[in-house]
Motif scaffolding. Structure first.
Motif, PDB file in Angstrom:
ATOM      1  N   UNK A  51       0.154 -10.409 -21.043  1.00  0.00           N
ATOM      2  CA  UNK A  51      -0.642 -10.265 -19.839  1.00  0.00           C
ATOM      3  C   UNK A  51      -1.000 -11.658 -19.313  1.00  0.00           C
ATOM      4  N   UNK A  52      -1.307 -11.779 -18.043  1.00  0.00           N
ATOM      5  CA  UNK A  52      -1.666 -13.100 -17.497  1.00  0.00           C
ATOM      6  C   UNK A  52      -2.838 -13.729 -18.240  1.00  0.00           C
ATOM      7  N   UNK A  53      -2.659 -14.964 -18.653  1.00  0.00           N
ATOM      8  CA  UNK A  53      -3.726 -15.703 -19.324  1.00  0.00           C
ATOM      9  C   UNK A  53      -3.917 -15.369 -20.784  1.00  0.00           C
ATOM     10  N   UNK A  54      -3.180 -14.409 -21.303  1.00  0.00           N
ATOM     11  CA  UNK A  54      -3.332 -14.025 -22.706  1.00  0.00           C
ATOM     12  C   UNK A  54      -2.218 -14.674 -23.527  1.00  0.00           C
ATOM     13  N   UNK A  55      -2.362 -15.995 -23.713  1.00  0.00           N
ATOM     14  CA  UNK A  55      -1.301 -16.728 -24.394  1.00  0.00           C
ATOM     15  C   UNK A  55      -1.864 -17.950 -25.109  1.00  0.00           C
ATOM     16  N   UNK A  56      -1.011 -18.589 -25.902  1.00  0.00           N
ATOM     17  CA  UNK A  56      -1.413 -19.768 -26.670  1.00  0.00           C
ATOM     18  C   UNK A  56      -1.815 -20.917 -25.764  1.00  0.00           C
ATOM     19  N   UNK A  57      -1.204 -21.009 -24.591  1.00  0.00           N
ATOM     20  CA  UNK A  57      -1.478 -22.104 -23.658  1.00  0.00           C
ATOM     21  C   UNK A  57      -2.934 -22.129 -23.245  1.00  0.00           C
TER      22      UNK A  57
END
Length: 273
Positions: free
Chosen positions: A132-138
């Motif tokens: 999902x948007x924004x749900x990441x390691x970054x």
């Protein structure tokens, strides 16, 4: 405290039982959520979502019931008709076919869409919402790399990453060979991406199986010829609550210490300083 996979399983269970569009009966036998239950009563459940350790139940025209189980909260499900409430039931939802009792949560409150967003905006990315948007390691990386705080402490900070608790943090650090005392700013981006990817895989398996299993195939009881783990938490693990026991990989006794008021477990050989 339940870890994130448990809350995602609860969201799915609520959705399966009450998400058919029929009116849901709601009451608060304990009385602490009586006003909120009165507003929910008779409305259909239109959404059941989890973000980290937060559960949100959406009802038409009412908003969201925001639940955080905390240390003592529990949910019990059953098939209808619902029996008389037993104990301190904060919120009972029921239809002719199903019922669910919420007991002892740290939070159970009605919130608006804006208030729900305010809660989730404060949280870090959830590995179980990866993709999902924004749900990441970054998104989490800046909150890790600039900190002197130990990575084991950062992994329990829900503002850094939402969902993992004491078990997942101990196990993922072992699996990645990272000393839990190493400061966040001492991690490489490759190491952080590895932690994130491992959490995504392990927590998805936790949702599927309903327990936390973290050992690789070569370290299962069957592969090693050892007895299965006997623990109320269930699941096969490398270091969590195995203080003094031999590491499944190298045989060194697992160590334990208190970090940020939580018990920490690690292997000093497999996770060197």
């Amino acid at each position: 405290m339940p870890e994130g996979h448990t809350i995602h399983r609860l969201a799915a269970a609520y959705g399966e039982r009450f998400g058919g569009g029929d009116p849901v009966r709601a009451r608060s036998p304990q009385g602490k959520f009586a006003d909120g239950a009165a507003l929910v009563d008779g409305q259909p459940l239109i959404a059941a979502e989890a973000h980290g350790k937060h559960l949100f139940l959406g009802f038409t025209g009412v908003g969201w019931v925001h639940v955080h189980l905390g240390l003592y909260g529990k949910v019990a499900f059953g098939d209808g008709p619902a029996p008389a409430p037993v104990g301190q039931v904060r919120l009972r939802l029921a239809t002719a076919e199903h019922w669910a009792d919420l007991r002892g949560p740290a939070r159970c409150a009605l919130v608006t869409d804006a208030e729900k967003r305010a809660v989730t905006d404060r949280l870090g990315p959830d590995p179980l919402r990866a993709g999902e948007p924004g749900q990441d390691a970054e998104r989490a990386w800046p909150r890790v790399t600039g900190r002197r705080v130990a990575i084991a402490e950062l992994l329990l900070d829900q503002r850094v990453i939402a969902g993992p608790g004491n078990i997942y943090r101990a196990e993922v650090l072992f699996r990645r060979g990272i000393d839990p005392h190493r400061p966040g700013r001492g991690l490489t981006r490759r190491e952080w991406d590895g932690i994130w990817d491992d959490l995504v895989a392990l927590m998805r398996e936790g949702v599927r199986a309903g327990r936390i299993d973290t050992v690789r195939p070569e370290h299962t009881p069957e592969a090693m010829g050892r007895p299965p783990r006997q623990d109320e938490h269930g699941g096969e693990v490398y270091v969590y609550r195995r203080a003094g026991a031999p590491c499944h990989v190298c045989g060194t006794p697992v160590r334990t210490a208190v970090l940020a008021a939580r018990n920490l477990f690690w292997c000093p050989v497999c996770q060197p300083r």
